[in-house]
Design an enzyme around this catalytic site. Structure first.
Site, short mmCIF file in Angstrom:
data_model
loop_
_atom_site.label_atom_id
_atom_site.label_comp_id
_atom_site.label_asym_id
_atom_site.label_seq_id
_atom_site.Cartn_x
_atom_site.Cartn_y
_atom_site.Cartn_z
N TYR A 254 0.85 -1.20 0.00
CA TYR A 254 0.00 0.00 0.00
C TYR A 254 0.89 1.24 0.00
O TYR A 254 1.81 1.35 0.82
CB TYR A 254 -0.92 0.02 1.22
CG TYR A 254 -2.00 1.08 1.12
CD1 TYR A 254 -3.21 0.80 0.50
CD2 TYR A 254 -1.79 2.37 1.59
CE1 TYR A 254 -4.19 1.77 0.37
CE2 TYR A 254 -2.76 3.35 1.48
CZ TYR A 254 -3.96 3.05 0.86
OH TYR A 254 -4.92 4.02 0.72
N PHE A 311 -5.56 9.19 -3.84
CA PHE A 311 -4.30 8.71 -4.40
C PHE A 311 -3.91 7.48 -3.59
O PHE A 311 -3.71 7.56 -2.37
CB PHE A 311 -3.18 9.75 -4.30
CG PHE A 311 -1.82 9.20 -4.72
CD1 PHE A 311 -1.28 9.54 -5.93
CD2 PHE A 311 -1.11 8.32 -3.89
CE1 PHE A 311 -0.03 9.04 -6.33
CE2 PHE A 311 0.12 7.81 -4.27
CZ PHE A 311 0.66 8.17 -5.49
N GLU A 312 -3.78 6.37 -4.27
CA GLU A 312 -3.21 5.19 -3.64
C GLU A 312 -2.66 4.27 -4.72
O GLU A 312 -3.22 4.17 -5.81
CB GLU A 312 -4.23 4.46 -2.75
CG GLU A 312 -5.46 3.97 -3.45
CD GLU A 312 -6.49 3.34 -2.51
OE1 GLU A 312 -6.30 3.42 -1.28
OE2 GLU A 312 -7.49 2.79 -3.01
N ILE A 313 -1.56 3.65 -4.42
CA ILE A 313 -0.97 2.62 -5.27
C ILE A 313 -0.90 1.38 -4.39
O ILE A 313 -0.29 1.41 -3.32
CB ILE A 313 0.43 3.02 -5.77
CG1 ILE A 313 0.37 4.34 -6.54
CG2 ILE A 313 1.03 1.92 -6.63
CD1 ILE A 313 1.73 4.87 -6.98
#
Length: 422
Positions: A254, A311-313
């Site tokens: 995460y 926003f997240e990867i």
């Protein structure tokens, strides 16, 4: 000997033709082989203003990173001058364009047809700053069919495949176990209390979908990682490394750029519901987790810190895991998406903090980002090295409502040089 008038005209024309041919030959030989320029060399835009909405990134080939004695020792060839890599550890991920290898990953955006105007600029920034070198796919999801205008513009802007999917109505509606009348009364009360999105039905459907379903969409099933992008978001800086590859090679699950406090009135029972789940399923609680980031009293209460999920990867494999699936199903049965106003951000955050090891969560300080009303602007000289157009005074990281300072303290890391001045 006198020539007739037509003959004189023909002779005069021949002389001019010979003269022009000789002139062209001389002009062509002016350039040596070493000096000739291709189209990209000739058509080089001027350096943009630091306040430009976005700066164009290279699409031509890149030079191999070089080493020097300087702490900032790696550069990436750029058509407007070299870009320095602020973090030396990132250098290994910068390769010449012909050697760039993609991770099995995609961008994903939940959008309506009317969002294309706001979304187009965001896509353009990401493509110019990063994706034109990698050509990752982009999945667009909508609870309605995408119209031809949305598809045409998105396909034009995305360098990878643009893929368009419709959300099943069963995942964008009230589940059968929810008391619709009770949910309506809650929305009315929240409207009176002026709670943001408190009276919105569609916002609740969105939060539920982002919490438990988007990663199961057929278009998403072939990927292992995703990068969530919202319409109107801005990306302030060049991204001369591959964040997806960072996730893979550093075994992260995460990634975030902004963390902050949640509105307490939107999640009054979320923590108790979460505690009940983990009491029933202690096997899903990770060793060396991030409990002390989300709770100041050892888990008795929730301090409201969460990663801002616009926003997240993250790892799709993790979200599809039995642990996360069971957690979402428990939350969904509790009805908090509709009887309160649970957001996907605190749900993803609580799951990551408790199910993942702390070293599986990553803060992408290098990625300058804005989503109203908060800004993450890289702290210190990194802004110059990455050609950011944000200003330090706008950086939310070290403000009182942010949880990023707490994250650094929790992880035992030194804060970046210059943070005190922001």
């Amino acid at each position: 000997m006198r020539y007739s008038r037509p003959a004189r005209f023909v002779l005069f024309a021949l002389i001019w033709i010979v003269f022009i041919v000789l002139l062209l030959q001389n002009r062509l030989t002016f350039f040596s082989t070493k000096q000739r320029l291709n189209f990209l060399d000739v058509y080089r835009p001027t350096e943009p203003s630091p306040l430009a909405t976005f700066a164009k990134s290279p699409q031509s080939s890149h030079k191999k990173p070089t080493q020097s004695a300087s702490p900032i020792h790696s550069t990436l060839s750029h058509e407007q001058g070299p870009i320095k890599i602020a973090n030396p550890e990132r250098a290994q991920h910068v390769k010449p364009e012909e050697q760039l290898e993609r991770v099995n990953a995609t961008f994903v955006t939940l959008a309506r047809n009317s969002d294309i105007g706001d979304l187009a600029g965001t896509i353009k920034q990401i493509e110019d700053r990063f994706n034109s070198r990698y050509k990752y796919d982009w999945v667009f999801l909508n609870d309605k069919e995408f119209d031809s205008n949305f598809k045409r513009i998105a396909t034009r802007l995305v360098s990878g495949r643009a893929r368009f999917g419709k959300i099943p109505s069963s995942q964008w509606s009230f589940p059968s176990h929810v008391d619709v009348e009770k949910a309506a009364n809650v929305r009315a009360e929240m409207k009176e209390q002026k709670i943001i999105y408190g009276d919105s039905i569609s916002y609740r459907h969105m939060c539920r979908y982002q919490s438990g379903f988007f990663f199961q969409h057929p278009l998403m099933m072939e990927y292992e990682y995703y990068w969530r992008v919202e319409p109107s978001a801005e990306f302030y800086c060049d991204i001369p490394f591959d964040p997806f590859r960072i996730m893979v090679e550093e075994k992260k699950k995460y990634g975030f750029v902004i963390s902050l406090l949640e509105y307490e009135t939107t999640v009054p029972t979320l923590w108790n519901t979460t505690k009940t789940f983990f009491k029933q399923h202690p096997e899903h609680l990770a060793k060396d987790n991030s409990m002390d980031f989300i709770s100041d009293d050892g888990g008795y209460s929730y301090n409201l810190c969460h990663f801002w999920s616009n926003f997240e990867i993250a790892s799709l494999e993790w979200l599809r895991s039995p642990a996360y699936t069971a957690y979402f199903e428990a939350l969904d049965q509790a009805g908090g998406f509709f009887y309160e106003r649970w957001g996907d951000a605190p749900i993803h955050s609580l799951a990551a903090a408790l199910m993942l090891r702390r070293d599986e969560i990553h803060f992408f300080n290098e990625i300058g980002y804005y989503h109203a009303p908060f800004t993450h602007c890289p702290t210190g000289k990194m802004k110059d090295e990455l050609r950011c157009y944000c200003e330090s005074k706008e950086n939310f990281d070290w403000k009182g409502y942010s949880c990023t300072s707490k994250w650094f303290d929790f992880m035992g890391r030194e804060k970046p040089d210059g943070y005190e001045d922001e």
